[in-house]
Design a protein around this motif. Structure first.
Motif, short mmCIF file in Angstrom:
data_model
loop_
_atom_site.label_atom_id
_atom_site.label_comp_id
_atom_site.label_asym_id
_atom_site.label_seq_id
_atom_site.Cartn_x
_atom_site.Cartn_y
_atom_site.Cartn_z
N ASP A 102 5.58 3.36 7.73
CA ASP A 102 4.46 2.43 7.95
C ASP A 102 3.64 2.86 9.16
O ASP A 102 3.68 2.23 10.22
N THR A 103 2.87 3.95 8.96
CA THR A 103 2.03 4.48 10.04
C THR A 103 0.57 4.27 9.70
O THR A 103 0.21 3.98 8.54
N ASN A 104 -0.29 4.40 10.71
CA ASN A 104 -1.73 4.24 10.48
C ASN A 104 -2.25 5.24 9.47
O ASN A 104 -3.14 4.94 8.67
N GLU A 105 -1.70 6.45 9.49
CA GLU A 105 -2.17 7.49 8.57
C GLU A 105 -1.82 7.13 7.12
O GLU A 105 -2.66 7.28 6.21
N ILE A 109 -4.24 6.27 3.79
CA ILE A 109 -4.14 6.87 2.45
C ILE A 109 -4.13 5.77 1.38
O ILE A 109 -4.84 5.84 0.37
N ARG A 110 -3.34 4.73 1.62
CA ARG A 110 -3.27 3.63 0.65
C ARG A 110 -4.62 2.92 0.54
O ARG A 110 -5.08 2.58 -0.56
N TRP A 111 -5.31 2.72 1.66
CA TRP A 111 -6.61 2.04 1.64
C TRP A 111 -7.64 2.84 0.85
O TRP A 111 -8.43 2.28 0.09
N VAL A 112 -7.63 4.15 1.02
CA VAL A 112 -8.57 5.01 0.28
C VAL A 112 -8.32 4.89 -1.22
O VAL A 112 -9.26 4.73 -2.02
N LEU A 113 -7.06 4.95 -1.65
CA LEU A 113 -6.75 4.85 -3.08
C LEU A 113 -7.13 3.49 -3.64
O LEU A 113 -7.66 3.39 -4.75
N LEU A 114 -6.88 2.42 -2.87
CA LEU A 114 -7.26 1.09 -3.34
C LEU A 114 -8.77 0.95 -3.44
O LEU A 114 -9.28 0.31 -4.37
N GLU A 162 -1.39 -3.45 5.18
CA GLU A 162 -2.82 -3.18 5.07
C GLU A 162 -3.34 -2.52 6.33
O GLU A 162 -2.84 -2.77 7.43
N MET A 163 -4.37 -1.69 6.15
CA MET A 163 -5.00 -1.03 7.30
C MET A 163 -5.96 -2.00 7.97
O MET A 163 -6.83 -2.58 7.31
N ARG A 164 -5.79 -2.19 9.25
CA ARG A 164 -6.64 -3.11 10.00
C ARG A 164 -7.78 -2.39 10.71
O ARG A 164 -8.85 -2.93 10.89
#
Length: 609
Positions: A102-105, A109-114, A162-164
């Motif tokens: 659970d890192t920012n990087e 990656i997950r945010w880009v795919l979503l 989630e990315m904040r």
């Protein structure tokens, strides 16, 4: 033939085009990250019983120092000497270390795919709504991309929060896999620009460019609110895309109003079919043709681009006459010429009619608020000829005016145009609309209640065409011979102006008791401002009204017998008016009940006998 460019308003077409180019690289990069994802070591401390303790460290010493109550005295098993005695702890701190993804990087990656999955879903929805997702290759490509994204999102290292906020770390910039995803993300945020000679631009006259822009901007304003059905500005062949908008070409844009289904057309550099100029040829820049429901006529408006502005300098005649900058007088005269010279004939040998309902100059001026005080703006409302300022930053007046004429009713659209002197009186002498409802009364008491409470009600089923309700202005009461002859009042004595009407159930009309079985039936309740008694009643003349009938106020005011209220055609009206000039008139019908009569058999003078 395209390249990337910076943009604030990226279209879904641009996004999907770029995504197709980078999608395979994106999937490969995520799978590479999966083989060696970025992680961080997490240390977990927890309190456990001493007998279950596997590994401890300095944390336990600090923990027990602050909690001496956890030390148990036992000289045999104790291993902590203190004051000549031995102790052992009942509980201690156990330290565990584990790998955390659970890192920012990984959140990035997950945010880009979503985000990509969301845009693909939006694109698919938009194409489905427009009925354009009929290409099996495109549909399969969208489905494959969505499946791939769902597979990647289920990878273990992407089970993160989630990315904040986005912080560009060295991992995103340099780590294998991460740098490729980050680069593709930056590409997906951009737009596309034409980088070949697909569009060959030549030098144009500024006035001609303004003319082009006016047509394209009108199209832009219309396409925001109305559905584009057909266009012939941009054409495609095997060699590329060609824009055919020039002075020697004709263009047409067809739209549909989603609110009511009305079709309207914007023409460039051409007149609609059937228009002609018997004298000198006329060719306005833009013609908007509106086809309204419930009307056979087409309402046409001219918008002519004139790249000229009179600045109204001090001391000039223009300043003296108009006070403000505006279009040239000669351009306004051209609009008068356009409106009067362009005529229409429905077929050969038919009478020519003036077909343009309004003509307006589009000119370059920025101050829309100030211009509303100009004489040529106010003239639009008076005679439907004038001018509107039109520039890239000044389109509000034009947009509002387009919405107004598109939403106009056929009657209001007709009333906008200036008519010859005497037209009002001419049409008042014609049967132009049935705005009076003449209703029968079931009993004498109904008349007294109606006059006292200022209302009249009638079953909705008796009104065959519900559209007539919107044009009714008056209601009149018919008193039959059978019920009202003992009172000495038969025929039509009372009428009133309708101030409100509504459709309700009979039980809601509390002014009069309902007959058994009618409580749930729908009725129309008319409320009148006041009842007016005619100077001369309209006598039955041996005829009656079974339920109700409609007539015009013009005929109602002049009728002497109720049979005259049945006049419906222009020929019968003309014959009736001519005979009335010579004396009393009789109207022959094919039924004794006027409202049940299907036609007028004849109109003639009463005999002297």
């Amino acid at each position: 033939m395209t390249g990337l460019k910076e943009t604030r308003h990226q279209s879904l077409s641009e996004f999907f085009t770029i995504l197709q180019h980078v999608f395979a690289q994106l999937v490969q990069a995520v799978e590479r990250i999966n083989s060696s994802p970025h992680s961080k070591h997490q240390v977990e401390n927890r309190v456990v019983e001493a007998g279950r303790l596997k590994k401890t460290g300095k944390e336990s010493i600090s923990y027990l120092t602050k909690r001496p109550q956890l030390l148990v005295q036992d000289d045999k098993l104790g291993f902590i000497p203190m004051n000549g005695q031995r102790y052992y702890p009942s509980h201690a701190i156990e330290t565990k270390r584990h790998v955390d993804y659970d890192t920012n990087e990984n959140r990035f990656i997950r945010w880009v795919l979503l985000r990509i999955a969301s845009k693909l879903k939006d694109l698919k929805t938009r194409l489905t709504e427009k009925g354009r997702l009929k290409d099996p290759l495109l549909a399969r490509k969208l489905n494959d991309m969505q499946s791939q994204l769902q597979r990647l999102l289920k990878l273990d290292f992407l089970n993160v929060k989630e990315m904040r906020q986005l912080s560009v770390s060295l991992v995103l910039q340099m780590a294998p896999g991460y740098r490729e995803v980050y680069r593709n993300y930056l590409m997906l945020m951009k737009g596309l620009s034409i980088q070949s000679d697909l569009f060959r631009l030549s030098m144009k006259d500024l006035a001609q460019l303004y003319e082009y822009w006016c047509f394209l901007k009108i199209h832009d304003l219309l396409s925001r609110k109305y559905e584009l059905l057909k266009q012939d500005i941009i054409k495609v062949n095997r060699t590329g895309v060609f824009v055919t908008l020039d002075k020697s070409q004709k263009a047409r844009m067809v739209y549909r109003n989603p609110r009511n289904g009305e079709i309207f057309t914007l023409y460039y550099n051409t007149l609609p079919s059937g228009e002609q100029t018997p004298t000198i040829s006329q060719r306005p820049d833009n013609v908007l043709t509106l086809k309204k429901n419930d009307s056979d006529a087409e309402y046409k408006y001219i918008f002519d681009a004139k790249y000229r502005l009179n600045p109204a300098y001090e001391g000039t005649p223009y300043r003296r006459d108009y006070k403000l900058p505006g279009p040239e007088e000669s351009d306004i005269n051209t609009m008068h010429r356009y409106r009067d010279a362009i005529v229409y004939a429905e077929g050969s040998g038919k009478e020519l009619e003036r077909s343009m309902f309004g003509a307006y100059v589009l000119f370059p001026y920025h101050n829309e608020e100030q211009y509303q005080e100009h004489k040529f703006y106010k003239s639009i409302e008076l005679i439907n000829v004038g001018a509107l300022p039109f520039l890239p930053g000044s389109t509000k007046l034009m947009e509002a005016f387009l919405d107004e004429i598109i939403m106009d009713s056929p009657e209001k659209a007709y009333e906008r145009s200036a008519r010859p002197r005497g037209t009002k009186n001419y049409y008042e002498n014609k049967l132009i609309g049935k705005n009076v409802l003449v209703g029968s009364l079931r009993e004498v008491q109904q008349l007294d209640d109606a006059l006292q409470l200022k209302f009249y009600h009638v079953p909705l089923e008796n009104i065959s065409d519900h559209k007539l309700l919107t044009q009714l202005e008056y209601v009149a009461l018919y008193q039959s011979i059978k019920k009202f002859e003992p009172r000495g009042e038969t025929g039509i004595h009372w009428y009133g102006k309708i101030v409100d009407w509504k459709v309700i159930r009979r039980k809601e009309i509390t002014e009069r008791p309902a007959r058994p079985g009618t409580e749930e039936k729908l009725y129309v309740k008319f409320t009148v401002s006041e009842w007016v008694k005619r100077d001369k009643p309209i006598i039955p003349g041996g005829r009656g009204i079974y339920t109700l009938l409609y007539t015009s106020k013009y005929v109602f005011d002049r009728a002497l017998e109720i049979a005259e209220l049945k006049l419906e055609t222009e020929e019968d009206l003309r014959a009736w008016r001519e005979q009335r000039r010579l004396g009393p008139v009789t109207v022959e019908l094919d039924h004794e009940q006027v409202d049940l009569a299907s036609r007028v058999l004849g109109v003639g003078r009463l005999s002297s006998t």
